[in-house]
Design a protein around this motif. Structure first.
Motif, PDB file in Angstrom:
ATOM      1  N   ASP A  28      -4.162   2.877   2.147  1.00 48.37           N
ATOM      2  CA  ASP A  28      -4.012   2.986   0.690  1.00 48.37           C
ATOM      3  C   ASP A  28      -2.547   2.948   0.285  1.00 48.37           C
ATOM      4  O   ASP A  28      -2.175   2.273  -0.678  1.00 48.37           O
ATOM      5  CB  ASP A  28      -4.656   4.268   0.168  1.00 48.37           C
ATOM      6  N   LEU A  29      -1.710   3.682   1.013  1.00 45.43           N
ATOM      7  CA  LEU A  29      -0.279   3.713   0.689  1.00 45.43           C
ATOM      8  C   LEU A  29       0.347   2.336   0.835  1.00 45.43           C
ATOM      9  O   LEU A  29       1.145   1.920  -0.010  1.00 45.43           O
ATOM     10  CB  LEU A  29       0.448   4.728   1.582  1.00 45.43           C
ATOM     11  N   HIS A  30      -0.019   1.609   1.873  1.00 42.56           N
ATOM     12  CA  HIS A  30       0.537   0.260   2.047  1.00 42.56           C
ATOM     13  C   HIS A  30      -0.001  -0.691   0.976  1.00 42.56           C
ATOM     14  O   HIS A  30       0.743  -1.540   0.490  1.00 42.56           O
ATOM     15  CB  HIS A  30       0.236  -0.276   3.445  1.00 42.56           C
ATOM     16  N   HIS A  31      -1.249  -0.517   0.607  1.00 41.04           N
ATOM     17  CA  HIS A  31      -1.822  -1.349  -0.450  1.00 41.04           C
ATOM     18  C   HIS A  31      -1.070  -1.139  -1.769  1.00 41.04           C
ATOM     19  O   HIS A  31      -0.847  -2.087  -2.529  1.00 41.04           O
ATOM     20  CB  HIS A  31      -3.309  -1.040  -0.607  1.00 41.04           C
ATOM     21  N   GLN A  32      -0.669   0.111  -2.018  1.00 38.68           N
ATOM     22  CA  GLN A  32       0.062   0.449  -3.246  1.00 38.68           C
ATOM     23  C   GLN A  32       1.567   0.216  -3.101  1.00 38.68           C
ATOM     24  O   GLN A  32       2.310   0.431  -4.061  1.00 38.68           O
ATOM     25  CB  GLN A  32      -0.164   1.929  -3.588  1.00 38.68           C
ATOM     26  N   ARG A  33       1.982  -0.191  -1.926  1.00 37.78           N
ATOM     27  CA  ARG A  33       3.410  -0.376  -1.617  1.00 37.78           C
ATOM     28  C   ARG A  33       4.194   0.915  -1.860  1.00 37.78           C
ATOM     29  O   ARG A  33       5.303   0.918  -2.380  1.00 37.78           O
ATOM     30  CB  ARG A  33       4.001  -1.538  -2.393  1.00 37.78           C
ATOM     31  N   ASN A  34       3.598   2.004  -1.458  1.00 35.02           N
ATOM     32  CA  ASN A  34       4.164   3.334  -1.641  1.00 35.02           C
ATOM     33  C   ASN A  34       5.041   3.684  -0.436  1.00 35.02           C
ATOM     34  O   ASN A  34       4.626   3.529   0.704  1.00 35.02           O
ATOM     35  CB  ASN A  34       3.022   4.349  -1.783  1.00 35.02           C
TER      36      ASN A  34
END
Length: 112
Positions: A28-34
């Protein structure tokens, strides 16, 4: 305690469950570029290192690891916030699970 008793599914599964939770969070974090992915990966590294230490102790083999494990781990540690590092860590957990399953089979055959 015998090494086969330390490598039971019950003993190892908490490590893999914790990684599965972290893996979902990391995806999820990588998908959000977080940028928080780096911290989550650090937690994943701790889980992996704990699991590896547990297995090495149980097998009394300090060199036990998946194929190219130390090189891949170095890559992950050098760039923990990247998606590539996340994928490598996911593969390391997957390969370690398979390797442990083979080890448990070997140990059970030795007991027979």
């Amino acid at each position: 305690m015998k090494s086969s008793q330390k490598l039971t599914k019950d003993q190892l599964e908490p490590f893999f469950q914790e990684w599965n939770q972290l893996s979902t969070e990391l995806a999820d974090l990588h998908h959000q570029r977080n940028r928080g992915a780096k911290d989550a990966m650090q937690a994943g590294l701790k889980v992996y290192n704990s699991l590896l230490a547990h297995c090495r102790e149980a097998l009394q083999d300090e060199r036990f690891e998946p194929l190219n494990g130390s090189e891949r781990l170095s890559f992950i540690q050098a760039s923990p916030g990247t998606y590539a590092a996340y994928r490598q860590m996911d593969e390391l957990f997957s390969e370690l699970k398979k390797t442990l399953a083979r080890k448990r089979i070997e140990l059970s055959r030795l007991k027979e």
